[in-house]
Design a protein around this motif. Structure first.
Motif, PDB file in Angstrom:
ATOM      1  N   UNK A 177       0.854  -1.220  -0.194  1.00  7.03           N
ATOM      2  CA  UNK A 177       0.222   0.257  -0.076  1.00  7.03           C
ATOM      3  C   UNK A 177       0.854   0.799  -0.327  1.00  7.03           C
ATOM      4  N   UNK A 178       1.763   1.275  -0.937  1.00  2.00           N
ATOM      5  CA  UNK A 178       2.481   2.165  -0.604  1.00  2.00           C
ATOM      6  C   UNK A 178       1.779   3.858  -0.987  1.00  2.00           C
ATOM      7  N   UNK A 179       1.051   3.709  -1.894  1.00  2.00           N
ATOM      8  CA  UNK A 179       0.454   5.133  -2.327  1.00  2.00           C
ATOM      9  C   UNK A 179      -0.623   5.745  -0.672  1.00  2.00           C
ATOM     10  N   UNK A 180      -1.366   4.614   0.319  1.00  2.00           N
ATOM     11  CA  UNK A 180      -1.388   5.229   1.866  1.00  2.00           C
ATOM     12  C   UNK A 180      -0.350   5.567   2.616  1.00  2.00           C
ATOM     13  N   UNK A 181       0.831   4.772   2.558  1.00  9.73           N
ATOM     14  CA  UNK A 181       2.341   5.307   3.018  1.00  9.73           C
ATOM     15  C   UNK A 181       2.326   6.689   2.620  1.00  9.73           C
ATOM     16  N   UNK A 182       2.447   6.747   2.077  1.00  7.96           N
ATOM     17  CA  UNK A 182       2.270   8.204   1.061  1.00  7.96           C
ATOM     18  C   UNK A 182       1.897   9.248   1.706  1.00  7.96           C
ATOM     19  N   UNK A 183       0.488   8.659   1.141  1.00 10.76           N
ATOM     20  CA  UNK A 183      -0.844   9.694   2.246  1.00 10.76           C
ATOM     21  C   UNK A 183      -0.910  10.136   3.537  1.00 10.76           C
ATOM     22  N   UNK A 184      -0.168   9.418   4.166  1.00  8.22           N
ATOM     23  CA  UNK A 184       0.386   9.564   5.670  1.00  8.22           C
ATOM     24  C   UNK A 184       1.102  10.358   5.611  1.00  8.22           C
ATOM     25  N   UNK A 185       1.950  10.137   4.741  1.00  4.07           N
ATOM     26  CA  UNK A 185       3.518  11.561   5.181  1.00  4.07           C
ATOM     27  C   UNK A 185       2.294  13.105   4.884  1.00  4.07           C
ATOM     28  N   UNK A 186       2.233  12.701   3.925  1.00  3.17           N
ATOM     29  CA  UNK A 186       1.377  14.604   3.116  1.00  3.17           C
ATOM     30  C   UNK A 186       0.419  14.908   4.593  1.00  3.17           C
ATOM     31  N   UNK A 187      -0.192  14.032   5.085  1.00  5.94           N
ATOM     32  CA  UNK A 187      -1.622  14.803   5.587  1.00  5.94           C
ATOM     33  C   UNK A 187      -0.822  15.301   7.153  1.00  5.94           C
ATOM     34  N   UNK A 188       0.388  14.863   7.291  1.00  5.16           N
ATOM     35  CA  UNK A 188       0.952  15.004   8.306  1.00  5.16           C
ATOM     36  C   UNK A 188       1.332  16.870   8.631  1.00  5.16           C
ATOM     37  N   UNK A 189       1.941  17.243   6.441  1.00  8.98           N
ATOM     38  CA  UNK A 189       2.477  18.375   6.288  1.00  8.98           C
ATOM     39  C   UNK A 189       1.615  19.609   5.507  1.00  8.98           C
ATOM     40  N   UNK A 190       1.787  20.839   6.288  1.00  7.12           N
ATOM     41  CA  UNK A 190       0.625  21.686   5.621  1.00  7.12           C
ATOM     42  C   UNK A 190       0.749  21.845   3.742  1.00  7.12           C
ATOM     43  N   UNK A 191       0.066  22.442   3.581  1.00 12.30           N
ATOM     44  CA  UNK A 191      -0.221  23.410   1.941  1.00 12.30           C
ATOM     45  C   UNK A 191       1.513  23.798   2.101  1.00 12.30           C
ATOM     46  N   UNK A 192       1.772  23.792   0.141  1.00 15.26           N
ATOM     47  CA  UNK A 192       2.798  24.300   0.754  1.00 15.26           C
ATOM     48  C   UNK A 192       4.062  23.547   0.778  1.00 15.26           C
ATOM     49  N   UNK A 193       3.507  21.692   1.232  1.00 12.76           N
ATOM     50  CA  UNK A 193       4.863  21.246   1.284  1.00 12.76           C
ATOM     51  C   UNK A 193       5.115  20.223  -0.227  1.00 12.76           C
ATOM     52  N   UNK A 194       5.808  19.871  -0.301  1.00 10.51           N
ATOM     53  CA  UNK A 194       6.674  19.443  -1.908  1.00 10.51           C
ATOM     54  C   UNK A 194       6.626  17.447  -1.588  1.00 10.51           C
ATOM     55  N   UNK A 195       6.128  16.861  -2.481  1.00  5.32           N
ATOM     56  CA  UNK A 195       6.731  15.693  -2.447  1.00  5.32           C
ATOM     57  C   UNK A 195       7.548  15.683  -3.700  1.00  5.32           C
ATOM     58  N   UNK A 196       8.805  14.808  -3.691  1.00  2.00           N
ATOM     59  CA  UNK A 196       9.947  14.197  -4.586  1.00  2.00           C
ATOM     60  C   UNK A 196       9.666  12.687  -5.000  1.00  2.00           C
ATOM     61  N   UNK A 197       9.632  12.230  -5.882  1.00  2.00           N
ATOM     62  CA  UNK A 197       9.671  11.183  -6.550  1.00  2.00           C
ATOM     63  C   UNK A 197      10.619  10.445  -7.609  1.00  2.00           C
ATOM     64  N   UNK A 198      11.557   9.544  -7.325  1.00  2.00           N
ATOM     65  CA  UNK A 198      12.069   9.328  -8.721  1.00  2.00           C
ATOM     66  C   UNK A 198      12.002   7.758  -8.454  1.00  2.00           C
ATOM     67  N   UNK A 199      11.793   7.027  -9.873  1.00  2.00           N
ATOM     68  CA  UNK A 199      11.081   5.536  -9.244  1.00  2.00           C
ATOM     69  C   UNK A 199      11.385   4.737 -10.884  1.00  2.00           C
ATOM     70  N   UNK A 200      12.314   3.468 -10.225  1.00  2.00           N
ATOM     71  CA  UNK A 200      12.412   3.061 -11.840  1.00  2.00           C
ATOM     72  C   UNK A 200      11.817   2.656 -12.388  1.00  2.00           C
ATOM     73  N   UNK A 201      11.812   2.143 -14.059  1.00  2.00           N
ATOM     74  CA  UNK A 201      10.340   2.189 -14.884  1.00  2.00           C
ATOM     75  C   UNK A 201      11.142   0.947 -15.606  1.00  2.00           C
TER      76      UNK A 201
END
Length: 278
Positions: A177-201
């Motif tokens: 459930x990676x999306x839920x994990x990331x959403x939990x992190x995002x819910x803990x920070x305010x508007x204007x916060x940023x999320x950086x992801x790099x991912x093999x494809x």
């Protein structure tokens, strides 16, 4: 129990087995580091047999980290970073890049890995005006990060934070459930916060990436490449900043004066992007 000097959770296991390949040490090997062993080099070379340019890809991903931090500090005004899946310290760590631009920048590093824990003090070389801490915790349990006292002792969660997930989410299966994990992190920070992801494809060479996945899994390392659509989904409700989700070498190459590592952006098989929380 917590180590007051590093902010590490000393209840996590700290055994290190150098006879078994380890993802952080394999990555260190590709980057030209010295903190790796024969098992790591063997797996690194096996993967290079399928992708001869893998070392350049690893360096291109590392260069994206530096460019993303430069963007966040200089263009987005971010001075707080939560860097999860830190890996073995090497040149151009998040705090080094950020504090060159703003000495007051504050960084919390997170990794569950005892190998990274062994090098944690190398991540404490902060500019005295700013601050860095290390948390020994597992992203599979985001609460273990968010509830750790070192987090709020270092970062003000009422102000925007950059959550750095650089080359880490491929170690999470969809069943984790990676999306839920990331959403939990995002819910803990305010508007204007940023999320950086790099991912093999596997989008650029499905057969070669399938062989890489098989080699990693045979060595006991979870490895799940994701498509452009699946990587985009990890950003949730954040708004992708320009140029959107792009090949890692093509994401804002103007933000560095260093020589180009790869001349064809599609030869480095990572997607990369930054999302802003509205």
């Amino acid at each position: 129990m917590t180590d007051s000097h590093t902010g590490t959770d000393t209840t996590l296991p700290i055994q290190i087995d150098t006879t078994v390949a380890h993802e952080a040490r394999v990555y260190d090997y590709w980057l030209g580091g010295k903190d790796n062993y024969s098992a790591d080099r063997a797996l690194g070379d096996a993967i290079a047999g399928h992708i001869p340019t893998i070392k350049l890809m690893a360096r291109a991903n590392r260069a994206f980290l530096a460019r993303s931090v430069r963007y966040l500090v200089a263009d987005a005004g971010i001075t707080q970073f939560l860097d999860i899946g830190t890996g073995i310290p090497t040149a151009g760590n998040t705090h080094e890049v950020a504090q060159r631009l703003d000495p007051a920048a504050r960084i919390v590093y997170v990794d569950k890995d005892p190998i990274v824990l062994a090098h944690a003090r190398a991540l404490m070389t902060s500019d005295p005006v700013g601050s860095t801490r290390f948390i020994h915790a597992d992203l599979h349990d985001p609460g273990s990060i968010l509830d750790h006292p070192a987090l709020t002792e270092t970062l003000d969660l009422a102000q925007p934070v950059a959550i750095m997930l650089v080359a880490i989410m491929m170690y999470f299966r969809d069943t984790d459930h990676p999306r839920e994990i990331i959403n939990t992190l995002l819910e803990a920070v305010p508007s204007g916060s940023h999320l950086v992801i790099s991912h093999p494809t596997a989008d650029f060479d499905a057969d070669a990436m399938a062989a890489v996945t098989a080699s990693a899994e045979a060595s006991g390392i979870t490895f799940q490449p994701r498509s452009h659509a699946d990587t985009t989904a990890l950003f949730g409700s954040t708004h992708l900043v320009e140029p959107g989700l792009a090949p890692v070498a093509a994401w804002r190459p103007d933000l560095t004066d260093e020589p180009t590592l790869v001349h064809d952006a599609h030869s480095a098989w990572y997607w990369a992007g930054i999302g802003r929380k509205p």
